[in-house]
Design an enzyme around this catalytic site. Structure first.
Site, PDB file in Angstrom:
ATOM      1  N   GLY A  25       0.819  -1.200   0.000  1.00 53.41           N
ATOM      2  CA  GLY A  25       0.000   0.000   0.000  1.00 53.41           C
ATOM      3  C   GLY A  25       0.851   1.248   0.000  1.00 53.41           C
ATOM      4  O   GLY A  25       2.023   1.244  -0.396  1.00 53.41           O
TER       5      GLY A  25
ATOM      6  N   ALA B  77       5.955   5.642  15.127  1.00 48.38           N
ATOM      7  CA  ALA B  77       6.334   5.738  13.707  1.00 48.38           C
ATOM      8  C   ALA B  77       5.514   6.780  12.958  1.00 48.38           C
ATOM      9  O   ALA B  77       6.008   7.413  12.019  1.00 48.38           O
ATOM     10  CB  ALA B  77       6.196   4.376  13.030  1.00 48.38           C
TER      11      ALA B  77
ATOM     12  N   THR C  49       5.786  -2.017  11.587  1.00 50.53           N
ATOM     13  CA  THR C  49       5.313  -0.661  11.884  1.00 50.53           C
ATOM     14  C   THR C  49       3.833  -0.530  11.543  1.00 50.53           C
ATOM     15  O   THR C  49       3.330   0.572  11.386  1.00 50.53           O
ATOM     16  CB  THR C  49       6.120   0.390  11.099  1.00 50.53           C
ATOM     17  OG1 THR C  49       6.076   0.059   9.698  1.00 50.53           O
ATOM     18  CG2 THR C  49       7.566   0.452  11.552  1.00 50.53           C
ATOM     19  N   ALA C  50       3.144  -1.662  11.427  1.00 44.55           N
ATOM     20  CA  ALA C  50       1.742  -1.651  11.013  1.00 44.55           C
ATOM     21  C   ALA C  50       0.807  -1.849  12.205  1.00 44.55           C
ATOM     22  O   ALA C  50       0.378  -0.887  12.837  1.00 44.55           O
ATOM     23  CB  ALA C  50       1.512  -2.719   9.939  1.00 44.55           C
ATOM     24  N   ARG C  51       0.507  -3.102  12.525  1.00 42.64           N
ATOM     25  CA  ARG C  51      -0.353  -3.441  13.651  1.00 42.64           C
ATOM     26  C   ARG C  51       0.270  -4.596  14.415  1.00 42.64           C
ATOM     27  O   ARG C  51       0.695  -5.595  13.822  1.00 42.64           O
ATOM     28  CB  ARG C  51      -1.767  -3.831  13.175  1.00 42.64           C
ATOM     29  CG  ARG C  51      -2.605  -2.663  12.647  1.00 42.64           C
ATOM     30  CD  ARG C  51      -3.047  -1.751  13.777  1.00 42.64           C
ATOM     31  NE  ARG C  51      -3.930  -0.685  13.333  1.00 42.64           N
ATOM     32  CZ  ARG C  51      -3.534   0.523  12.960  1.00 42.64           C
ATOM     33  NH1 ARG C  51      -2.240   0.802  12.968  1.00 42.64           N
ATOM     34  NH2 ARG C  51      -4.409   1.438  12.581  1.00 42.64           N
TER      35      ARG C  51
ATOM     36  N   ILE D 285       2.376   3.055   2.339  1.00 43.32           N
ATOM     37  CA  ILE D 285       3.619   3.102   3.119  1.00 43.32           C
ATOM     38  C   ILE D 285       4.718   2.233   2.507  1.00 43.32           C
ATOM     39  O   ILE D 285       5.832   2.721   2.264  1.00 43.32           O
ATOM     40  CB  ILE D 285       3.350   2.734   4.592  1.00 43.32           C
ATOM     41  CG1 ILE D 285       2.525   3.843   5.255  1.00 43.32           C
ATOM     42  CG2 ILE D 285       4.661   2.516   5.346  1.00 43.32           C
ATOM     43  CD1 ILE D 285       1.966   3.472   6.610  1.00 43.32           C
TER      44      ILE D 285
ATOM     45  N   HIS E 210       5.133   2.951  19.535  1.00 37.87           N
ATOM     46  CA  HIS E 210       4.096   3.316  18.561  1.00 37.87           C
ATOM     47  C   HIS E 210       4.233   4.789  18.159  1.00 37.87           C
ATOM     48  O   HIS E 210       3.266   5.562  18.201  1.00 37.87           O
ATOM     49  CB  HIS E 210       2.699   3.036  19.125  1.00 37.87           C
ATOM     50  CG  HIS E 210       1.667   2.831  18.047  1.00 37.87           C
ATOM     51  ND1 HIS E 210       0.598   1.991  18.194  1.00 37.87           N
ATOM     52  CD2 HIS E 210       1.544   3.369  16.809  1.00 37.87           C
ATOM     53  CE1 HIS E 210      -0.153   2.017  17.100  1.00 37.87           C
ATOM     54  NE2 HIS E 210       0.410   2.848  16.241  1.00 37.87           N
TER      55      HIS E 210
ATOM     56  N   GLU F 220      -0.679  -2.954  23.822  1.00 37.74           N
ATOM     57  CA  GLU F 220       0.061  -1.731  24.138  1.00 37.74           C
ATOM     58  C   GLU F 220      -0.552  -1.042  25.354  1.00 37.74           C
ATOM     59  O   GLU F 220      -1.775  -1.003  25.484  1.00 37.74           O
ATOM     60  CB  GLU F 220       0.048  -0.799  22.922  1.00 37.74           C
ATOM     61  CG  GLU F 220       0.739  -1.417  21.714  1.00 37.74           C
ATOM     62  CD  GLU F 220       0.699  -0.532  20.473  1.00 37.74           C
ATOM     63  OE1 GLU F 220       0.210   0.621  20.564  1.00 37.74           O
ATOM     64  OE2 GLU F 220       1.151  -0.976  19.410  1.00 37.74           O
TER      65      GLU F 220
END
Length: 319
Positions: free
Chosen positions: A154, A286, A234-236, A156, A284, A265
């Site tokens: 996508g 980024a 760096t996503a989920r 990113i 978190h 988290e």
């Protein structure tokens, strides 16, 4: 004349001024929930015309009690905290901001990756402790000629690719939904998931969190990777099966991990991910830059204003 009522379910921002500026033409009234609990959200949102949300869970039960809501704006890239089918059934438009922090997250991805490869945190830790020792951080591989596998292609990862290619890293990607021309334009080879795992020296995860992607980086996936390969996320957080990652790190199958997100988290103080010289964890962050947050608020609120004015949203999302 009184404008619409905007309910803010939760906010992590120092100020909502950019969002309010984008909605100013509607002369709205704002209500801020005391907390992100269902009761506190409904206390301000039940008869509101629109909701602005960040991390609050907007469930079917909450949506079912909204009597006037026409729009829900999510300050973020994902919408997994909103029951989209329920919103669609109620005729509520949902919008998000899929491109607000793509520069920041792609930069952070490369920062984590390069720090892992060059063992920067470990080197700094040793020097700070008075140890000026190169042998303590070897071996380190040359970056040029290695392979980076992007899980998802996508916005990113399509920015990660040229940044990695600048270091003469070969980039491959897996995304069954991305069109062939996107890969061709980026000079990125499209491969299936197993091939990506088998060929990559580094795997960077950028998939959306859905039922079919939750835990996709599991024991089976790690076993198919090159021994000693690195993982970046760096996503989920839930895209990675954390116990499986910890086991793979312990076994040396995964050589290191750079994580900006984790399954739960904040990360537990006794997490087995902590205290490892080959694991880098950032909290978190980024997505963050001053400019990104201003862009996020403005774009999200502008779309809510459009919907309330009978116009089309720029970034709509449907179930």
């Amino acid at each position: 004349m009184a404008g619409p009522v905007i309910a803010v379910t939760d906010s992590v921002f120092p100020t909502l001024d950019p969002a309010k500026a984008a909605l100013a033409r509607l002369n709205p009234t704002y209500r801020m929930a005391k907390s992100a609990s269902a009761d506190d959200i409904l206390a301000v949102a039940r008869d509101a015309d629109a909701l602005l949300i960040t991390y609050a869970k907007i469930t079917r039960e909450i949506i079912g009690q909204l009597t006037k809501c026409k729009a829900i704006g999510r300050f973020g890239l994902g919408v997994d905290n909103i029951d989209l089918p329920a919103a669609k059934e109620k005729g509520i438009a949902v919008n998000y901001v899929p491109d607000y922090c793509i520069r920041e997250v792609s930069d952070h991805t490369m920062a984590l990756l390069l720090s892992l490869i060059r063992k920067v945190p470990l080197s700094n830790k040793l020097v700070q402790a008075g140890r000026w020792e190169m042998p303590a951080v070897v071996p380190i591989r040359r970056i040029e000629g290695t392979v980076l596998g992007l899980v998802g292609f996508g916005h990113i990862p399509r920015l990660v690719a040229p940044k990695a290619q600048t270091f003469r890293i070969k980039v491959i990607a897996y995304d069954p939904f991305a069109k062939a021309e996107l890969f061709k334009a980026a000079n990125v080879e499209s491969v299936d998931f197993d091939t990506l795992l088998q060929r990559s020296d580094y795997v960077s995860v950028h998939a959306p969190l859905m039922a079919q992607t939750r835990g996709m980086m599991n024991a089976d996936a790690f076993a198919k990777m090159k021994k000693g390969a690195y993982v970046v996320n760096t996503a989920r957080g839930p895209l990675i099966d954390e116990p499986a990652l910890i086991a793979a790190l312990d076994a040396g199958q995964v050589g290191g991990a750079g994580l900006d997100v984790v399954a739960t988290e904040p990360l537990a103080k006794d997490s087995p991910l902590l205290g490892r010289d080959n694991v880098i964890v950032s909290p978190h962050t980024a997505f963050y830059s001053i400019e990104a947050l201003e862009e996020l608020q403005s774009k999200c609120a502008s779309d809510v204003a459009r919907v309330l004015s009978g116009e089309k949203a720029v970034y709509p999302i449907s179930a």
